[in-house]
Design an enzyme around this catalytic site. Structure first.
Site, PDB file in Angstrom:
ATOM      1  N   HIS A   8      -4.833   2.059   7.135  1.00  0.00           N
ATOM      2  CA  HIS A   8      -3.643   2.649   7.326  1.00  0.00           C
ATOM      3  C   HIS A   8      -3.397   3.450   6.278  1.00  0.00           C
ATOM      4  CE1 HIS A   8       0.890   1.606   7.618  1.00  0.00           C
ATOM      5  NE2 HIS A   8       0.917   2.275   6.551  1.00  0.00           N
ATOM      6  N   GLU A   9      -3.790   3.507   4.986  1.00  0.00           N
ATOM      7  CA  GLU A   9      -3.783   4.308   4.158  1.00  0.00           C
ATOM      8  C   GLU A   9      -4.479   5.738   4.292  1.00  0.00           C
ATOM      9  OE1 GLU A   9      -1.031   4.039   2.326  1.00  0.00           O
ATOM     10  OE2 GLU A   9      -0.953   1.888   2.910  1.00  0.00           O
TER      11      GLU A   9
ATOM     12  N   HIS B 132      -2.800   8.042   6.319  1.00  0.00           N
ATOM     13  CA  HIS B 132      -1.812   8.933   5.817  1.00  0.00           C
ATOM     14  C   HIS B 132      -2.376  10.071   5.117  1.00  0.00           C
ATOM     15  CE1 HIS B 132       1.998   6.707   5.849  1.00  0.00           C
ATOM     16  NE2 HIS B 132       1.382   5.450   5.545  1.00  0.00           N
TER      17      HIS B 132
ATOM     18  N   CYS C 106       5.293   0.147   7.161  1.00  0.00           N
ATOM     19  CA  CYS C 106       4.919   0.980   6.645  1.00  0.00           C
ATOM     20  C   CYS C 106       6.310   1.523   5.640  1.00  0.00           C
ATOM     21  CB  CYS C 106       4.260   2.386   7.381  1.00  0.00           C
ATOM     22  SG  CYS C 106       4.176   3.849   6.242  1.00  0.00           S
ATOM     23  N   LEU C 107       6.287   1.650   4.553  1.00  0.00           N
ATOM     24  CA  LEU C 107       7.286   2.208   3.683  1.00  0.00           C
ATOM     25  C   LEU C 107       7.964   3.617   4.245  1.00  0.00           C
ATOM     26  CD1 LEU C 107       6.192   1.189   0.002  1.00  0.00           C
ATOM     27  CD2 LEU C 107       7.952   0.190   1.474  1.00  0.00           C
TER      28      LEU C 107
ATOM     29  N   GLY D 173       0.914  -1.173   0.098  1.00  0.00           N
ATOM     30  CA  GLY D 173       0.030  -0.057  -0.059  1.00  0.00           C
ATOM     31  C   GLY D 173       0.960   1.259   0.003  1.00  0.00           C
TER      32      GLY D 173
ATOM     33  N   GLN E  25       3.207  10.138   0.669  1.00  0.00           N
ATOM     34  CA  GLN E  25       4.339   9.184   1.160  1.00  0.00           C
ATOM     35  C   GLN E  25       5.507   9.659  -0.137  1.00  0.00           C
ATOM     36  OE1 GLN E  25       2.259   5.257   2.192  1.00  0.00           O
ATOM     37  NE2 GLN E  25       4.055   5.048   2.973  1.00  0.00           N
TER      38      GLN E  25
HETATM   39  C1  Y12 Z   1      -1.074  -4.113   6.519  1.00  0.00           C
HETATM   40  C2  Y12 Z   1      -0.559  -3.190   7.412  1.00  0.00           C
HETATM   41  C3  Y12 Z   1      -0.095  -2.045   6.656  1.00  0.00           C
HETATM   42  C4  Y12 Z   1      -0.211  -1.902   5.532  1.00  0.00           C
HETATM   43  C5  Y12 Z   1       0.204  -0.759   4.707  1.00  0.00           C
HETATM   44  C6  Y12 Z   1       1.077  -0.935   3.679  1.00  0.00           C
HETATM   45  N1  Y12 Z   1       2.575  -1.352   4.125  1.00  0.00           N
HETATM   46  C7  Y12 Z   1       3.392  -1.509   3.410  1.00  0.00           C
HETATM   47  O1  Y12 Z   1       3.341  -1.786   2.241  1.00  0.00           O
HETATM   48  C8  Y12 Z   1       4.725  -1.662   4.058  1.00  0.00           C
HETATM   49  C9  Y12 Z   1       5.949  -2.248   3.349  1.00  0.00           C
HETATM   50  C10 Y12 Z   1       7.210  -2.415   3.709  1.00  0.00           C
HETATM   51  C11 Y12 Z   1       8.207  -3.228   2.993  1.00  0.00           C
HETATM   52  C12 Y12 Z   1       9.419  -3.194   3.568  1.00  0.00           C
HETATM   53  O2  Y12 Z   1      10.400  -3.662   2.791  1.00  0.00           O
HETATM   54  C13 Y12 Z   1      10.441  -5.393   2.611  1.00  0.00           C
HETATM   55  O3  Y12 Z   1      10.008  -5.973   3.323  1.00  0.00           O
HETATM   56  C14 Y12 Z   1      11.690  -5.535   1.808  1.00  0.00           C
HETATM   57  C15 Y12 Z   1       9.675  -2.792   4.881  1.00  0.00           C
HETATM   58  O4  Y12 Z   1      11.068  -3.058   5.203  1.00  0.00           O
HETATM   59  C16 Y12 Z   1      11.924  -2.352   5.507  1.00  0.00           C
HETATM   60  O5  Y12 Z   1      11.798  -1.106   4.909  1.00  0.00           O
HETATM   61  C17 Y12 Z   1      13.222  -2.396   6.140  1.00  0.00           C
HETATM   62  C18 Y12 Z   1       8.817  -2.418   5.640  1.00  0.00           C
HETATM   63  C19 Y12 Z   1       7.272  -1.923   5.300  1.00  0.00           C
HETATM   64  C20 Y12 Z   1      -0.925  -2.890   4.754  1.00  0.00           C
HETATM   65  C21 Y12 Z   1      -1.558  -3.975   5.303  1.00  0.00           C
HETATM   66 CO    CO Z   2       2.162   3.597   5.513  1.00  0.00          CO
END
Ligand code: Y12
Ligand code: CO
Length: 171
Positions: free
Chosen positions: A137-138, A141, A95-96, A45, A50
């Site tokens: 979550h989004e 934001h 969260c990214l 997401g 962001q």
């Molecule tokens: C459930 C909970 C939260 C969401 C919101 C969207 N969140 C994400 O897309 C998070 C992505 C994310 C990716 C990462 O990178 C890797 O895993 C390679 C990460 O790790 C680092 O940055 C070190 C952290 C978050 C949707 C559904």
């Molecule tokens: Co986020």
């Protein structure tokens, strides 16, 4: 085109994003860039703020049972309004814009969403489980809120401590 993702504590993340009024080619190109950026960073997401754009737009691509993200499952959600909610569930969120930190957050289990698609067409979506959590979550934001803003005092302290440590290690 890949867009730079801003991270906490960038103050822009506190912005209240504005409604989208123009559903034009510029918006479509921006949404395409958001998708490329989200996939490139292993996200599921991403909200426009962001990538430093203060508009009420977000994208989601929820993985299937095998963990694969199919472009056919992408949701582009503009000017969202949650009109009904039910139940509660807890999920470990990430969260990214808050890389490397994950914490349990309680949200509504199910919701009904009204939103517009990239063409400005009004849509309704019933969401449960991970999709419901990701939408909440989004939308946070879009209102200048991060998942860490839901933490208790002690968990927030734990987060700030981990952030300081990570910052020192980077130096
Ligand atoms: C459930 C909970 C939260 C969401 C919101 C969207 N969140 C994400 O897309 C998070 C992505 C994310 C990716 C990462 O990178 C890797 O895993 C390679 C990460 O790790 C680092 O940055 C070190 C952290 C978050 C949707 C559904
Ligand atoms: Co986020």
């Amino acid at each position: 085109m890949l867009l730079p993702i801003i991270t906490y504590p960038n103050k822009l993340l506190k912005t209240l994003s504005a409604d989208v009024a123009m559903f034009d080619a510029q918006l479509h190109a921006f949404l395409d860039n958001m998708y490329e950026t989200m996939m490139n960073n292993n996200g599921i997401g991403l909200a426009a703020i962001q990538v430093s754009m203060p508009i009420r737009a977000l994208i989601l691509c929820i993985p299937d049972e095998e963990g694969n993200q199919d472009q056919a499952n992408i949701l582009e959600i503009i000017n969202p309004r949650i009109v009904n909610t039910s139940g509660k569930s807890t999920y470990q969120e990430g969260c990214l814009s808050v890389p490397g930190f994950y914490e349990d957050i309680e949200r509504y289990e199910s919701l009904t969403l009204h939103y517009q698609n990239r063409h400005g067409v009004e849509c309704t979506l019933e969401a449960n489980e991970l999709l419901s959590i990701a939408i909440q979550h989004e939308i946070d934001h879009l209102n200048g809120k991060l998942f860490i803003d839901h933490l208790s005092y002690s968990k927030r302290k734990k987060f700030e401590k981990e952030l300081k440590k990570a910052f020192k290690e980077k130096k």
